[in-house]
Design an enzyme around this catalytic site. Structure first.
Site, PDB file in Angstrom:
ATOM      1  N   LYS A 211       0.977  -1.268  -0.034  1.00  0.00           N
ATOM      2  CA  LYS A 211       0.018  -0.097   0.078  1.00  0.00           C
ATOM      3  C   LYS A 211       0.897   1.406  -0.086  1.00  0.00           C
ATOM      4  O   LYS A 211       1.977   1.206   0.685  1.00  0.00           O
ATOM      5  CB  LYS A 211      -0.799  -0.040   1.211  1.00  0.00           C
ATOM      6  CG  LYS A 211      -1.701   1.213   1.687  1.00  0.00           C
ATOM      7  CD  LYS A 211      -2.570   1.457   2.623  1.00  0.00           C
ATOM      8  CE  LYS A 211      -3.414   2.720   2.612  1.00  0.00           C
ATOM      9  NZ  LYS A 211      -4.097   2.802   3.873  1.00  0.00           N
ATOM     10  N   GLU A 260      -9.659  12.084  11.914  1.00  0.00           N
ATOM     11  CA  GLU A 260      -8.610  10.849  12.279  1.00  0.00           C
ATOM     12  C   GLU A 260      -7.766  11.334  13.555  1.00  0.00           C
ATOM     13  O   GLU A 260      -7.117  12.296  13.513  1.00  0.00           O
ATOM     14  CB  GLU A 260      -7.690  10.197  11.166  1.00  0.00           C
ATOM     15  CG  GLU A 260      -6.744   9.094  11.707  1.00  0.00           C
ATOM     16  CD  GLU A 260      -6.082   8.599  10.606  1.00  0.00           C
ATOM     17  OE1 GLU A 260      -5.256   7.777  10.749  1.00  0.00           O
ATOM     18  OE2 GLU A 260      -6.332   9.128   9.380  1.00  0.00           O
ATOM     19  N   GLU A 304      -7.493  -2.824   2.698  1.00  0.00           N
ATOM     20  CA  GLU A 304      -6.621  -1.605   3.362  1.00  0.00           C
ATOM     21  C   GLU A 304      -6.823  -1.152   4.602  1.00  0.00           C
ATOM     22  O   GLU A 304      -5.899  -0.812   5.374  1.00  0.00           O
ATOM     23  CB  GLU A 304      -7.135  -0.458   2.269  1.00  0.00           C
ATOM     24  CG  GLU A 304      -6.662   0.989   2.471  1.00  0.00           C
ATOM     25  CD  GLU A 304      -6.984   1.987   1.736  1.00  0.00           C
ATOM     26  OE1 GLU A 304      -6.860   3.239   1.948  1.00  0.00           O
ATOM     27  OE2 GLU A 304      -7.903   1.689   0.784  1.00  0.00           O
ATOM     28  N   GLU A 439     -11.871  10.467  -5.169  1.00  0.00           N
ATOM     29  CA  GLU A 439     -11.789  10.315  -3.799  1.00  0.00           C
ATOM     30  C   GLU A 439     -11.415  11.521  -3.180  1.00  0.00           C
ATOM     31  O   GLU A 439     -11.622  12.227  -2.227  1.00  0.00           O
ATOM     32  CB  GLU A 439     -11.133   9.196  -3.126  1.00  0.00           C
ATOM     33  CG  GLU A 439     -11.290   9.031  -1.803  1.00  0.00           C
ATOM     34  CD  GLU A 439     -10.544   7.728  -1.296  1.00  0.00           C
ATOM     35  OE1 GLU A 439      -9.908   7.672  -0.149  1.00  0.00           O
ATOM     36  OE2 GLU A 439     -10.584   6.861  -1.832  1.00  0.00           O
TER      37      GLU A 439
END
Length: 455
Positions: A211, A260, A304, A439
């Site tokens: 990733k 986050e 992910e 996105e």
């Protein structure tokens, strides 16, 4: 509220000077009192300086003005060095009232990346002890005066100086309320950014990476400066489950509304959550629910997300006991996007600090990639810009080991005649470059809406 008492401040600073002379080093002195009429958000929007913070679960709002002491550090162990400086300063802190000294700041995403001109005011790691700090939580509103008292300091002069700074804190200031016009917009064309995603997918298919997170940088040249206070008010109105922050350095302001939390600590209990995998919000409740259910069932997004959960657990493993993670992710719904989220908790071992945890976790796979070193190298070679403090930890810590750090996403850097926006997404096997570009558009919209940028 009543003006802080002059004689009480003098007495506090006298005792701090006595301790400083006895120990032959500076002493932090803190006086705190209830401040029911002081609203941190209103004060920030008036001053448009210092540090502003508004976190959720638990709810806490902070506004710090004036720099009484600063800690800076560079290199790979910068947070360890900040912790050393802070711990040394607070070893014999003199605390009057229920609130300990509290430090505010953050750090760059990658200390090895050359610093772009617009990020020069923001050091590798930089934390300030605010002279006056207003806080609001479930226990009410509090005002803290925080001073670094040297051997030989004049307590009367310190008290006069603090009261003068307090008058500046509560003084009403005119609002700018300006929405600048855009002179020019600069951003990498969609096709060129998507080619970078294709390069990442090629590296993933070749086994170099599992990733990597690639971000976009959009720069606006403006005809006037932004009113960061007005922007923060709009972010506050639309914040949903987001956490808000604004960090000023000189005439630059880094601010955002991030979903986050990197890591928080309260009485030795650590809290975090893995956040990876996202989709847009629906236009109707039924569409929104269908999109959320599709996200929960999406193998690519779940993979992910699992990588982030696994890596956070591995990063904290040596520092904690009783690490617990939810068995399945849930949906975190924000105004323009919804994410997969897995809450995680642990108990910090006594020999470690919150900043040790920050050092161990940053950058998580949600903002860097896996393997970490290879992903960071790929970002340096391919992303094409300096992230600065974007996607890095921003937060606070106190002298008792408590603190809270966010990952500075959905953010913008405001300078007098420019605005820099940032957004990224995770690339894994099965990603499609066109979908990833869309996105980032959705994520850019969350901060762009508050900025009201008009071409």
């Amino acid at each position: 509220m009543k003006t802080p008492d002059f004689s009480s401040l003098v007495a506090l600073f006298q005792e701090a000077r006595r301790l400083a002379e006895m120990n032959q080093r500076p002493i932090v002195a803190v006086s705190s009192s209830p401040a029911p009429t002081l609203d941190p958000l209103r004060l920030y929007t008036a001053h448009r300086q210092g540090f502003f913070w508004c976190s959720r679960q638990p709810d806490l709002t902070l506004f710090g003005l004036g720099c009484e002491w600063q800690a800076e550090a560079s290199g790979s162990q910068r947070m360890v060095e900040i912790n050393r400086q802070w711990t040394t300063l607070c070893a014999d802190a003199l605390i009057e009232g229920p609130n300990p000294p509290l430090l505010l700041g953050g750090m760059r995403f990658d200390e090895q990346q050359p610093t772009a001109p617009h990020w020069t005011a923001f050091a590798d790691a930089s934390f300030h002890l605010a002279h006056w700090l207003v806080s609001e939580d479930a226990g009410g509103r509090w005002l803290r005066c925080q001073r670094r008292v040297e051997p030989g300091s004049d307590p009367v002069a310190l008290a006069h100086d603090s009261l003068a700074a307090y008058q500046q804190l509560v003084r009403a200031l005119p609002s700018l309320v300006s929405t600048p016009g855009v002179i020019e917009r600069n951003a990498l064309p969609a096709s060129q950014w998507q080619a970078k995603v294709d390069n990442a997918l090629h590296a993933i298919d070749g086994g170099e990476l599992s990733k990597v997170v690639l971000a976009r940088h959009v720069e606006y040249q403006l005809d006037a400066a932004f009113d960061s206070g007005a922007v923060m008010l709009r972010l506050h109105e639309q914040r949903s489950q987001s956490h808000l922050f604004a960090v000023h350095r000189g005439d630059s302001c880094f601010m955002g509304a991030t979903p986050e939390r990197l890591l928080s600590s309260q009485d030795g209990c650590l809290s975090t959550h893995a956040l990876a995998g996202s989709t847009r919000r629906g236009l109707t409740p039924d569409e929104d629910q269908a999109l959320g259910e599709r996200l929960l069932a999406d193998k690519k997004e779940r993979l992910e997300h699992h990588l982030v959960v696994q890596t956070i657990a591995q990063g904290l493993n040596a520092l904690v006991t009783d690490l617990q993670a939810a068995a399945h992710p849930c949906l975190l719904k924000l105004p323009t996007v919804q994410h997969l989220s897995t809450p995680m908790k642990a108990r910090l071992k006594e020999e470690y600090s919150l900043l040790d945890g920050i050092q161990a976790l940053h950058p998580t796979p949600a903002v860097g990639g896996l393997p970490r070193t290879t992903a960071l190298d790929f970002i340096r070679r391919n992303e094409g810009f300096d992230r600065g403090w974007y996607a890095a930890p921003v937060g606070w810590l106190d002298s008792q080991g408590n603190g809270d750090f966010l990952v500075a996403l959905r953010s913008a850097l405001l300078t007098p005649k420019h605005c820099h926006l940032f957004a990224g997404c995770g690339i894994v096997q099965g990603s499609r470059s066109s979908d990833e570009y869309q996105e980032t558009e959705i994520k850019l919209a969350s901060i762009g809406r508050a900025l009201r940028l008009a071409k």
